[in-house]
Design an enzyme around this catalytic site. Structure first.
Site, PDB file in Angstrom:
ATOM      1  N   PHE A 154       0.083  11.924   2.587  1.00 15.19           N
ATOM      2  CA  PHE A 154       0.494  10.545   2.870  1.00 15.19           C
ATOM      3  C   PHE A 154      -0.733   9.594   2.139  1.00 15.19           C
ATOM      4  O   PHE A 154      -1.665   9.129   2.971  1.00 15.19           O
ATOM      5  CB  PHE A 154       0.634  10.118   4.548  1.00 15.19           C
ATOM      6  CG  PHE A 154       1.025   8.599   4.360  1.00 15.19           C
ATOM      7  CD1 PHE A 154       0.329   7.968   5.302  1.00 15.19           C
ATOM      8  CD2 PHE A 154       2.308   8.496   4.261  1.00 15.19           C
ATOM      9  CE1 PHE A 154       0.955   6.631   5.305  1.00 15.19           C
ATOM     10  CE2 PHE A 154       3.031   7.066   4.715  1.00 15.19           C
ATOM     11  CZ  PHE A 154       2.062   6.218   5.274  1.00 15.19           C
ATOM     12  N   HIS A 188      10.558  -6.169   7.435  1.00 14.40           N
ATOM     13  CA  HIS A 188      10.883  -4.760   6.523  1.00 14.40           C
ATOM     14  C   HIS A 188       9.736  -3.691   6.405  1.00 14.40           C
ATOM     15  O   HIS A 188       9.709  -2.608   6.188  1.00 14.40           O
ATOM     16  CB  HIS A 188      11.269  -5.365   5.211  1.00 14.40           C
ATOM     17  CG  HIS A 188      12.231  -4.641   4.174  1.00 14.40           C
ATOM     18  ND1 HIS A 188      11.637  -4.333   2.902  1.00 14.40           N
ATOM     19  CD2 HIS A 188      12.780  -3.461   4.298  1.00 14.40           C
ATOM     20  CE1 HIS A 188      12.223  -3.654   2.226  1.00 14.40           C
ATOM     21  NE2 HIS A 188      13.139  -2.960   3.267  1.00 14.40           N
ATOM     22  N   GLU A 196       7.269 -11.341   4.948  1.00 13.02           N
ATOM     23  CA  GLU A 196       7.765 -12.349   6.039  1.00 13.02           C
ATOM     24  C   GLU A 196       8.605 -11.711   6.849  1.00 13.02           C
ATOM     25  O   GLU A 196       8.598 -12.273   8.202  1.00 13.02           O
ATOM     26  CB  GLU A 196       8.549 -13.643   5.489  1.00 13.02           C
ATOM     27  CG  GLU A 196       7.721 -14.639   4.614  1.00 13.02           C
ATOM     28  CD  GLU A 196       8.482 -15.317   3.587  1.00 13.02           C
ATOM     29  OE1 GLU A 196       8.031 -16.405   3.153  1.00 13.02           O
ATOM     30  OE2 GLU A 196       9.585 -15.389   3.950  1.00 13.02           O
ATOM     31  N   THR A 197       9.127 -10.534   6.838  1.00 14.25           N
ATOM     32  CA  THR A 197      10.161 -10.130   7.708  1.00 14.25           C
ATOM     33  C   THR A 197       9.510  -8.690   8.194  1.00 14.25           C
ATOM     34  O   THR A 197       8.680  -8.009   7.859  1.00 14.25           O
ATOM     35  CB  THR A 197      11.531  -9.673   6.819  1.00 14.25           C
ATOM     36  OG1 THR A 197      11.517  -8.686   5.902  1.00 14.25           O
ATOM     37  CG2 THR A 197      11.789 -10.951   6.081  1.00 14.25           C
ATOM     38  N   CYS A 215       1.986   1.527  -2.080  1.00 10.64           N
ATOM     39  CA  CYS A 215       1.084   0.605  -1.547  1.00 10.64           C
ATOM     40  C   CYS A 215       2.254  -0.615  -0.886  1.00 10.64           C
ATOM     41  O   CYS A 215       3.135  -1.109  -1.457  1.00 10.64           O
ATOM     42  CB  CYS A 215       0.429  -0.425  -2.570  1.00 10.64           C
ATOM     43  SG  CYS A 215      -0.305  -1.941  -1.639  1.00 10.64           S
ATOM     44  N   VAL A 216       2.497  -0.562   0.514  1.00  8.28           N
ATOM     45  CA  VAL A 216       3.323  -1.476   1.304  1.00  8.28           C
ATOM     46  C   VAL A 216       2.486  -2.527   1.802  1.00  8.28           C
ATOM     47  O   VAL A 216       1.734  -2.382   2.494  1.00  8.28           O
ATOM     48  CB  VAL A 216       3.920  -0.630   2.229  1.00  8.28           C
ATOM     49  CG1 VAL A 216       5.079  -1.582   2.711  1.00  8.28           C
ATOM     50  CG2 VAL A 216       4.557   0.838   1.765  1.00  8.28           C
ATOM     51  N   ILE A 217       2.915  -3.824   1.401  1.00  8.38           N
ATOM     52  CA  ILE A 217       2.163  -4.810   1.854  1.00  8.38           C
ATOM     53  C   ILE A 217       2.898  -5.867   2.779  1.00  8.38           C
ATOM     54  O   ILE A 217       4.379  -6.149   2.332  1.00  8.38           O
ATOM     55  CB  ILE A 217       1.536  -5.706   0.787  1.00  8.38           C
ATOM     56  CG1 ILE A 217       0.707  -4.790  -0.212  1.00  8.38           C
ATOM     57  CG2 ILE A 217       0.864  -7.011   0.805  1.00  8.38           C
ATOM     58  CD1 ILE A 217      -0.003  -5.532  -1.529  1.00  8.38           C
TER      59      ILE A 217
HETATM   60  N1  LIG Z   1       7.975  -4.381  -0.254  1.00  9.87           N
HETATM   61  C1  LIG Z   1       7.440  -3.165  -0.601  1.00  9.87           C
HETATM   62  C2  LIG Z   1       8.437  -2.039  -0.923  1.00  9.87           C
HETATM   63  N2  LIG Z   1       9.877  -2.363  -0.927  1.00  9.87           N
HETATM   64  C3  LIG Z   1      10.735  -1.712  -1.652  1.00  9.87           C
HETATM   65  C4  LIG Z   1      11.225  -0.145  -0.943  1.00  9.87           C
HETATM   66  O1  LIG Z   1      10.152   0.688  -1.018  1.00  9.87           O
HETATM   67  C5  LIG Z   1      12.446   0.411  -1.450  1.00  9.87           C
HETATM   68  O2  LIG Z   1      12.185   0.811  -2.845  1.00  9.87           O
HETATM   69  C6  LIG Z   1      13.683  -0.430  -1.460  1.00  9.87           C
HETATM   70  O3  LIG Z   1      13.865  -0.717  -0.078  1.00  9.87           O
HETATM   71  C7  LIG Z   1      14.769   0.467  -1.982  1.00  9.87           C
HETATM   72  O4  LIG Z   1      15.046   1.461  -1.089  1.00  9.87           O
HETATM   73  N3  LIG Z   1       7.759  -0.867  -1.535  1.00  9.87           N
HETATM   74  C8  LIG Z   1       6.348  -0.867  -1.618  1.00  9.87           C
HETATM   75  O5  LIG Z   1       6.107   0.444  -2.185  1.00  9.87           O
HETATM   76  N4  LIG Z   1       5.748  -1.765  -1.274  1.00  9.87           N
HETATM   77  C9  LIG Z   1       6.125  -2.636  -0.615  1.00  9.87           C
HETATM   78  O6  LIG Z   1       5.269  -3.840  -0.428  1.00  9.87           O
HETATM   79  C1  LIG Z   2       7.011  -4.304   2.543  1.00  8.15           C
HETATM   80  C2  LIG Z   2       8.290  -5.301   2.117  1.00  8.15           C
HETATM   81  O1  LIG Z   2       9.225  -4.819   2.004  1.00  8.15           O
HETATM   82  C3  LIG Z   2       7.809  -6.755   1.830  1.00  8.15           C
HETATM   83  O2  LIG Z   2       6.809  -6.663   0.901  1.00  8.15           O
HETATM   84  C4  LIG Z   2       8.912  -7.511   1.528  1.00  8.15           C
HETATM   85  O3  LIG Z   2       8.671  -8.920   1.649  1.00  8.15           O
HETATM   86  P1  LIG Z   2       9.403  -9.741   2.853  1.00  8.15           P
HETATM   87  O4  LIG Z   2       9.372  -8.920   4.325  1.00  8.15           O
HETATM   88  O5  LIG Z   2       9.120 -11.124   2.838  1.00  8.15           O
HETATM   89  O6  LIG Z   2      10.986  -9.763   2.484  1.00  8.15           O
END
Ligand SMILES: Nc1c(NC[C@H](O)[C@H](O)[C@H](O)CO)[nH]c(=O)[nH]c1=O
Ligand SMILES: CC(=O)[C@@H](O)COP(=O)(O)O
Length: 164
Positions: free
Chosen positions: A122, A97, A94-95, A89-91
């Site tokens: 996936f 990322h 602010e950036t 689950c990727v949410i």
């Molecule tokens: N922000 C979220 C992340 N961030 C962590 C990355 O997946 C990874 O573990 C890190 O960059 C180190 O390699 N992961 C999620 O699954 N969901 C998020 O919202």
């Molecule tokens: C998907 C992410 O990595 C995110 O949740 C991290 O939050 P931010 O972009 O505010 O650093």
């Protein structure tokens, strides 16, 4: 939107084959664990519902969705599995990322699937906010984990159907 009109996990329109003969791997990201835990429950229960044996389901956990790719590669390289399900689950934060992770995982699991000639599903939610994720992990829009499990079962049946 079309999504608002239906559950994403409504499979009443398709015939799901038995999963009894197949071995599955499930890789679960621990980021947003309340969501990924619900995805896992949906996937695991769906595999059992369609005949999969508990002893034929291997589960591993990884820190975040970015690590799903290497987790799938390690699992497929060490066990004889018929399909692997990646749950995460990727949410959006602010950036930018969010975009880097989503693209890396989508492209990464595709490459692992091709490398091992095995289905890698996936099952990763990529949402604007937590509510959208909850809605798709057992909420009003179904459970992406169930969807991923059904997809894995159908894909696992391809090679046997071709006598491969
Ligand atoms: N922000 C979220 C992340 N961030 C962590 C990355 O997946 C990874 O573990 C890190 O960059 C180190 O390699 N992961 C999620 O699954 N969901 C998020 O919202
Ligand atoms: C998907 C992410 O990595 C995110 O949740 C991290 O939050 P931010 O972009 O505010 O650093």
């Amino acid at each position: 939107m079309a999504t608002s009109l239906k559950s994403l996990s409504d499979f009443s329109h398709i015939e799901v084959p038995s999963a009894e003969a197949y071995k599955f791997g499930i890789i679960v990201s621990q980021w947003n664990a309340a969501v990924t835990g619900a995805l896992y429950e949906g996937a695991y229960s769906s595999l059992l519902k369609h005949g999969a044996l508990e002893e034929n389901i291997t589960t591993i956990k990884v820190p975040g969705s970015f690590e799903l790719t290497s987790g799938a590669d390690i699992l497929l390289g060490s066990k004889n599995l018929d399909a692997v399900i990646c749950l995460g689950c990727v949410i959006q934060g602010e950036t930018p990322h969010f975009g880097f992770i989503c693209n890396a995982v989508a492209n990464g699991v595709t490459k692992v699937s091709i490398k091992h000639t095995k289905p890698v599903i996936f099952g990763v939610l990529t949402t604007d906010n937590l509510q959208q994720a909850l809605d798709r992990a057992g909420g009003k829009h179904g459970n992406k984990g169930e969807e991923a499990a059904v997809t894995a079962i159908m894909m696992a049946g391809i090679k046997p159907s071709l006598n491969l």
